[in-house]
Write an enzyme that holds these catalytic residues in place. Structure first.
Site, PDB file in Angstrom:
ATOM      1  N   LYS A  15     -12.920 -85.549 -38.892  1.00 28.78           N
ATOM      2  CA  LYS A  15     -12.378 -84.655 -37.310  1.00 28.78           C
ATOM      3  C   LYS A  15     -10.849 -84.158 -37.790  1.00 28.78           C
ATOM      4  O   LYS A  15     -10.152 -83.512 -38.186  1.00 28.78           O
ATOM      5  CB  LYS A  15     -12.063 -86.171 -36.228  1.00 28.78           C
ATOM      6  CG  LYS A  15     -11.014 -86.165 -35.880  1.00 28.78           C
ATOM      7  CD  LYS A  15     -10.819 -87.702 -34.698  1.00 28.78           C
ATOM      8  CE  LYS A  15     -11.085 -88.774 -35.613  1.00 28.78           C
ATOM      9  NZ  LYS A  15      -9.494 -89.579 -36.283  1.00 28.78           N
ATOM     10  N   ARG A  90      -7.125 -92.264 -27.598  1.00 29.06           N
ATOM     11  CA  ARG A  90      -8.414 -93.323 -28.507  1.00 29.06           C
ATOM     12  C   ARG A  90      -9.051 -94.593 -27.183  1.00 29.06           C
ATOM     13  O   ARG A  90      -9.574 -94.883 -27.290  1.00 29.06           O
ATOM     14  CB  ARG A  90      -7.517 -94.100 -29.300  1.00 29.06           C
ATOM     15  CG  ARG A  90      -8.468 -94.025 -30.445  1.00 29.06           C
ATOM     16  CD  ARG A  90      -7.923 -94.324 -31.847  1.00 29.06           C
ATOM     17  NE  ARG A  90      -8.628 -94.654 -32.869  1.00 29.06           N
ATOM     18  CZ  ARG A  90      -8.172 -93.311 -34.438  1.00 29.06           C
ATOM     19  NH1 ARG A  90      -7.378 -92.504 -34.506  1.00 29.06           N
ATOM     20  NH2 ARG A  90      -8.915 -94.368 -35.511  1.00 29.06           N
ATOM     21  N   ARG A 129     -15.752 -91.498 -48.620  1.00 30.17           N
ATOM     22  CA  ARG A 129     -14.734 -91.381 -48.574  1.00 30.17           C
ATOM     23  C   ARG A 129     -14.047 -92.764 -49.081  1.00 30.17           C
ATOM     24  O   ARG A 129     -12.466 -92.552 -50.006  1.00 30.17           O
ATOM     25  CB  ARG A 129     -13.915 -90.751 -47.321  1.00 30.17           C
ATOM     26  CG  ARG A 129     -12.723 -90.840 -47.043  1.00 30.17           C
ATOM     27  CD  ARG A 129     -12.050 -90.229 -45.923  1.00 30.17           C
ATOM     28  NE  ARG A 129     -12.050 -91.775 -45.013  1.00 30.17           N
ATOM     29  CZ  ARG A 129     -12.083 -91.939 -43.487  1.00 30.17           C
ATOM     30  NH1 ARG A 129     -11.593 -90.055 -42.902  1.00 30.17           N
ATOM     31  NH2 ARG A 129     -11.702 -92.666 -42.889  1.00 30.17           N
ATOM     32  N   ARG A 135      -9.172 -95.758 -49.428  1.00 37.13           N
ATOM     33  CA  ARG A 135      -8.231 -96.534 -48.001  1.00 37.13           C
ATOM     34  C   ARG A 135      -8.176 -97.700 -47.935  1.00 37.13           C
ATOM     35  O   ARG A 135      -9.039 -98.496 -48.161  1.00 37.13           O
ATOM     36  CB  ARG A 135      -8.268 -95.733 -46.992  1.00 37.13           C
ATOM     37  CG  ARG A 135      -7.448 -94.461 -46.324  1.00 37.13           C
ATOM     38  CD  ARG A 135      -8.489 -93.702 -45.546  1.00 37.13           C
ATOM     39  NE  ARG A 135      -7.763 -94.444 -44.317  1.00 37.13           N
ATOM     40  CZ  ARG A 135      -8.231 -93.794 -43.250  1.00 37.13           C
ATOM     41  NH1 ARG A 135      -8.301 -92.536 -43.030  1.00 37.13           N
ATOM     42  NH2 ARG A 135      -8.931 -94.814 -41.837  1.00 37.13           N
ATOM     43  N   ARG A 146     -14.392-100.183 -36.643  1.00 40.40           N
ATOM     44  CA  ARG A 146     -13.876 -99.015 -36.730  1.00 40.40           C
ATOM     45  C   ARG A 146     -14.899 -98.468 -35.171  1.00 40.40           C
ATOM     46  O   ARG A 146     -14.633 -97.927 -34.472  1.00 40.40           O
ATOM     47  CB  ARG A 146     -13.158 -98.215 -37.079  1.00 40.40           C
ATOM     48  CG  ARG A 146     -11.890 -98.833 -37.660  1.00 40.40           C
ATOM     49  CD  ARG A 146     -11.985 -98.701 -39.136  1.00 40.40           C
ATOM     50  NE  ARG A 146     -10.865 -97.140 -39.211  1.00 40.40           N
ATOM     51  CZ  ARG A 146     -11.370 -96.447 -40.124  1.00 40.40           C
ATOM     52  NH1 ARG A 146     -12.072 -96.697 -41.196  1.00 40.40           N
ATOM     53  NH2 ARG A 146     -10.581 -94.750 -40.705  1.00 40.40           N
TER      54      ARG A 146
HETATM   55  P1  AMP Z   1      -7.710 -92.720 -38.098  1.00 40.76           P
HETATM   56  O1  AMP Z   1      -6.936 -92.423 -39.449  1.00 40.76           O
HETATM   57  O2  AMP Z   1      -7.532 -92.310 -37.030  1.00 40.76           O
HETATM   58  O3  AMP Z   1      -9.262 -93.363 -38.486  1.00 40.76           O
HETATM   59  O4  AMP Z   1      -6.936 -94.068 -37.459  1.00 40.76           O
HETATM   60  C1  AMP Z   1      -6.346 -95.803 -38.552  1.00 40.76           C
HETATM   61  C2  AMP Z   1      -5.519 -95.886 -38.109  1.00 40.76           C
HETATM   62  O5  AMP Z   1      -5.095 -96.041 -37.235  1.00 40.76           O
HETATM   63  C3  AMP Z   1      -6.754 -96.660 -36.282  1.00 40.76           C
HETATM   64  O6  AMP Z   1      -7.867 -97.820 -37.023  1.00 40.76           O
HETATM   65  C4  AMP Z   1      -6.091 -97.226 -35.757  1.00 40.76           C
HETATM   66  O7  AMP Z   1      -5.689 -99.577 -36.447  1.00 40.76           O
HETATM   67  C5  AMP Z   1      -4.694 -96.938 -36.033  1.00 40.76           C
HETATM   68  N1  AMP Z   1      -4.624 -95.629 -34.809  1.00 40.76           N
HETATM   69  C6  AMP Z   1      -4.524 -94.665 -34.892  1.00 40.76           C
HETATM   70  N2  AMP Z   1      -4.431 -93.626 -33.724  1.00 40.76           N
HETATM   71  C7  AMP Z   1      -4.484 -94.579 -33.190  1.00 40.76           C
HETATM   72  C8  AMP Z   1      -4.729 -94.870 -31.421  1.00 40.76           C
HETATM   73  N3  AMP Z   1      -4.732 -93.369 -31.223  1.00 40.76           N
HETATM   74  N4  AMP Z   1      -4.667 -96.281 -31.211  1.00 40.76           N
HETATM   75  C9  AMP Z   1      -4.424 -97.125 -31.134  1.00 40.76           C
HETATM   76  N5  AMP Z   1      -4.315 -97.023 -32.982  1.00 40.76           N
HETATM   77  C10 AMP Z   1      -4.362 -95.947 -33.524  1.00 40.76           C
END
Ligand code: AMP
Length: 191
Positions: A15, A90, A129, A135, A146
């Protein structure tokens, strides 16, 4: 060109990579809530401290925090002519809040792209990754958590957007370039 898109997909679906490529194509900012949280955590801001309690464990950051951050970001001048939202909304409450934010700005979404891939392929990509990026939320346990949250809370949103005629589902497996071509093709006349 003015284009307002959301890109959805489970962790590991490519994504972020696709958002960056689509953003180059349309010249509108790619806004990743995950990146904004990581940036704030790295800089030790109040927002970062609050977010880290959740991001560390793969949990969603509370809606009030996330929504306020997105509202603020979408009001910036560079988003006036369009954006690609990556990682937001989300859950159902965020879908509703995004509608309110866009109403306030007098605009609406053109399309919601959903990248699909099966769980086995996703786990393999995330494992790779984790080796490359290191990370702290890419451990096996947090990755599984997740993916569970995505399947329970985020995947159902695709149906909500499909009901509005906004959903564009694209197979996210294969070469990066091929997936981008598929996305642009599927967007077709919508943008
Ligand atoms: P991502 O890089 O999109 O996987 O986001 C990493 C982490 O950021 C996620 O596992 C959540 O803890 C937090 N996060 C990102 N976007 C959101 C969202 N829209 N709502 C709540 N938490 C978020």
């Amino acid at each position: 060109m003015s284009v307002r898109l959301v890109i959805m997909g489970p962790q590991g679906s490519g994504k972020g990579t696709q958002a960056a490529r689509i953003y180059q194509h349309f010249s509108v900012p790619a806004i990743s809530t995950g990146d904004i949280f990581r940036d704030n955590i790295a800089r030790g801001t109040e927002l970062g401290k609050r977010a880290q309690e959740y991001t560390c464990c793969g949990e969603l950051v509370p809606d009030e925090v996330t929504n306020a951050m997105v509202r603020e970001r979408l009001r910036q001048p560079d988003a006036a002519d369009g954006f690609i939202l990556d990682g937001y909304p989300r859950n159902a409450a965020q879908v509703a809040e995004l509608d309110v934010i866009l109403d306030e700005l007098g605009t609406r979404l053109d399309a919601v792209i959903q990248l699909t891939a099966d769980r086995g392929e996703l786990l393999e990509r995330m494992r790779r990754r984790a080796e490359i990026e290191g990370r702290d939320d890419d451990t096996a346990e947090v990755i599984a958590r997740r993916l569970d949250i995505y399947e329970a809370e985020t995947a159902p949103l695709a149906q909500a957007y499909a009901d509005r005629g906004l959903l564009v589902a694209v197979d996210g497996t294969g070469e990066i370039e091929a997936v981008t071509a598929r996305v642009l093709d599927a967007l077709g006349s919508r943008v």
